[in-house]
Motif scaffolding. Sequence first.
Motif, PDB file in Angstrom:
ATOM      1  N   LYS A  36       0.830  -1.204   0.000  1.00 45.87           N
ATOM      2  CA  LYS A  36       0.000   0.000   0.000  1.00 45.87           C
ATOM      3  C   LYS A  36       0.867   1.258   0.000  1.00 45.87           C
ATOM      4  O   LYS A  36       0.592   2.207  -0.729  1.00 45.87           O
ATOM      5  CB  LYS A  36      -0.932   0.003   1.201  1.00 45.87           C
ATOM      6  N   THR A  37       1.922   1.247   0.800  1.00 43.69           N
ATOM      7  CA  THR A  37       2.821   2.399   0.857  1.00 43.69           C
ATOM      8  C   THR A  37       3.454   2.652  -0.504  1.00 43.69           C
ATOM      9  O   THR A  37       3.435   3.783  -1.015  1.00 43.69           O
ATOM     10  CB  THR A  37       3.917   2.173   1.918  1.00 43.69           C
ATOM     11  N   GLU A  40       0.775   3.896  -3.103  1.00 47.20           N
ATOM     12  CA  GLU A  40       0.339   5.275  -2.862  1.00 47.20           C
ATOM     13  C   GLU A  40       1.420   6.292  -3.235  1.00 47.20           C
ATOM     14  O   GLU A  40       1.136   7.293  -3.881  1.00 47.20           O
ATOM     15  CB  GLU A  40      -0.070   5.458  -1.399  1.00 47.20           C
ATOM     16  N   ASN A  63      -1.539   7.829   8.195  1.00 45.87           N
ATOM     17  CA  ASN A  63      -1.360   6.394   7.944  1.00 45.87           C
ATOM     18  C   ASN A  63      -0.224   5.825   8.784  1.00 45.87           C
ATOM     19  O   ASN A  63      -0.312   4.698   9.282  1.00 45.87           O
ATOM     20  CB  ASN A  63      -1.109   6.121   6.461  1.00 45.87           C
ATOM     21  N   THR A  66      -1.485   5.263  12.214  1.00 43.82           N
ATOM     22  CA  THR A  66      -2.357   4.090  12.210  1.00 43.82           C
ATOM     23  C   THR A  66      -1.546   2.799  12.182  1.00 43.82           C
ATOM     24  O   THR A  66      -1.832   1.861  12.934  1.00 43.82           O
ATOM     25  CB  THR A  66      -3.313   4.139  11.000  1.00 43.82           C
TER      26      THR A  66
END
Length: 87
Positions: A36-37, A40, A63, A66
Motif C-alpha cells: 500500500k505504501t 500510494e 497512515n 495508524t
Amino acid sequence: MVVPATRAKALSLYRQLLRGAEKMPTPNRRKFVVKKTRTEFRSNKSLTDPDEIQFCIRLADTNLDTVMIQAEHLTRLMKDPTYHADI
C-alpha cells in the motif's frame, strides 16, 4: 516544483512507513503495508499542486500513526495467551 523540505518530509514518511511495516506481527500485514505504501507513493510522485502535495503528506502521516498503533495493538494481542486466532 516541490520544495526540498516537502520532498524530504515525503521521503522520511515513506521510510518510516516501511519500517513500521516491519513491526507488524504477521507476514500478511507486513506485505499489505509495504504494498500500500509503495502504491500510494508511486501514484502520487508526479503531483505538482502544493495543496494536493500537503494533503498527501498529512494523509501519509495519519497512515503512519495508524500503522504504528495497529502494530503495537496486534503484537500485544497475539502475545496474549488467552487470544485464540482460530475463532
